[in-house]
Design a protein around this motif. Structure first.
Motif, short mmCIF file in Angstrom:
data_model
loop_
_atom_site.label_atom_id
_atom_site.label_comp_id
_atom_site.label_asym_id
_atom_site.label_seq_id
_atom_site.Cartn_x
_atom_site.Cartn_y
_atom_site.Cartn_z
N ILE A 95 -7.44 -1.44 -0.57
CA ILE A 95 -5.82 -2.69 -0.86
C ILE A 95 -5.18 -3.26 0.65
CG2 ILE A 95 -3.74 -2.71 -1.92
CD1 ILE A 95 -5.09 -1.20 -4.36
N ALA A 129 -5.16 0.13 -8.43
CA ALA A 129 -5.48 0.97 -7.69
C ALA A 129 -5.64 2.68 -8.86
CB ALA A 129 -5.11 1.77 -6.87
N VAL A 176 -9.61 4.19 -1.59
CA VAL A 176 -8.54 3.06 -2.20
C VAL A 176 -7.48 2.39 -1.65
CG1 VAL A 176 -7.21 2.66 -4.76
CG2 VAL A 176 -9.20 4.15 -4.63
N LEU A 177 -6.30 2.85 -0.82
CA LEU A 177 -5.06 2.66 -0.20
C LEU A 177 -6.16 2.12 1.02
CD1 LEU A 177 -2.93 5.29 -1.27
CD2 LEU A 177 -2.83 3.59 -2.42
N ILE A 180 -0.60 6.78 -6.40
CA ILE A 180 -2.00 7.35 -5.64
C ILE A 180 -2.11 7.79 -5.00
CG2 ILE A 180 -4.01 5.00 -5.07
CD1 ILE A 180 -2.94 4.45 -8.15
N GLN A 223 -9.28 4.21 -8.97
CA GLN A 223 -9.13 5.69 -8.29
C GLN A 223 -9.12 6.70 -9.86
OE1 GLN A 223 -6.06 8.03 -6.40
NE2 GLN A 223 -4.37 8.55 -8.73
N THR A 255 0.77 -1.33 -0.15
CA THR A 255 0.08 0.04 0.45
C THR A 255 0.73 1.38 0.21
OG1 THR A 255 -1.87 -0.97 1.47
CG2 THR A 255 -1.78 1.13 1.15
N LEU A 273 1.85 2.10 -3.29
CA LEU A 273 0.70 1.98 -3.85
C LEU A 273 1.47 4.14 -4.32
CD1 LEU A 273 -1.26 -0.85 -4.48
CD2 LEU A 273 0.84 0.19 -6.33
#
Ligand code: SAH
Length: 218
Positions: free
Chosen positions: A35, A73, A31-32, A26, A77, A18, A21
């Protein structure tokens, strides 16, 4: 090591993924967080347990793939997912992308053209956790007219062109994220439907997907 066991080691690797990313650009924290919450190794053969949190795609059944976390991701996003969004996904595959959307509170309608993959997904591990994912066996080029329109549409295979029927199934103000082009690399496009029904198209980075194929298989 049992496949459906989420150890501290897995959680640590997932946190690192994470963070990586975030370093790659990102910025959508929802979103993070999704994940970071989802054990990706549950979606893979146990042979991949040790490498499940590397930022790479992996093979699943029938020569298909689970997308790279960065790709998942990135597409998510671009969709600007909000709770209760109704989302159509083309290409269920491992159900990982659908799970990210479901974890974010979306109502997910996902279509897979390969019968074998669709059948395997009937025993999807998180079925009870994500009752907001509905599975369909069919041809993604047709979309799901019965359930249309959708706030968001995501295509997770390389589309040879933008399918007109999918554009029709998008709400006004809705967003479609689609990798377009035949060949080795696809340009990620974001289409936004305007009040008058016209489409604004924006182009982003290049990615590499398995092909979006016509018709059902099996
Ligand atoms: N979203 C998946 C990625 C799967 S790879 C994941 O998170 O793992 C792409 C998938 O799209 C494959 O399973 C492939 O069989 C499927 N696919 C290709 N063309 C399709 C079509 N026309 N309709 C529905 N699914 C399709």
């Amino acid at each position: 090591m049992k496949k459906f066991e989420d150890t501290y080691r897995h959680k640590g690797l997932r946190k690192q993924l994470t963070d990586s990313l975030r370093d790659k650009g990102i910025t959508d924290e929802n979103v993070l967080e999704a994940i970071n919450n989802i054990p990706r190794h549950f979606f893979l053969d146990s042979a991949f347990d040790k490498i499940a949190y590397e930022d790479r795609a992996f093979p699943i059944e029938e020569g298909q793939t689970i997308s790279q976390p960065y790709t998942v991701a990135y597409q998510t996003q671009l969709l600007s997912i909000k709770k209760n969004d109704k989302v159509l996904e083309i290409g269920t595959g491992s159900v990982y992308q659908a799970s990210v959307l479901a974890e974010m509170g979306a109502w997910v309608y996902t279509i897979e053209r390969q019968k074998k993959i669709f059948e395997i997904n009937k025993n999807f591990y998180f079925k009870k956790k994500y009752p907001n994912i509905k599975f369909f066996y069919g041809d993604g080029f047709e979309g799901l007219p019965t359930y249309a329109p959708f706030h968001k549409i995501i295509i997770t295979a390389a589309a040879p062109f933008i399918p007109t029927k999918l554009v029709e199934q998008l709400k006004v103000g809705g967003i479609m994220v689609i990798p377009v082009d035949e060949g080795d690399a696809q340009r990620m496009l974001r289409l936004t439907k305007q009040q008058d029904g016209t489409i604004v198209e924006e182009a982003f980075e290049q990615f590499s997907f398995v092909p979006m194929l016509k018709g059902k298989n099996g």
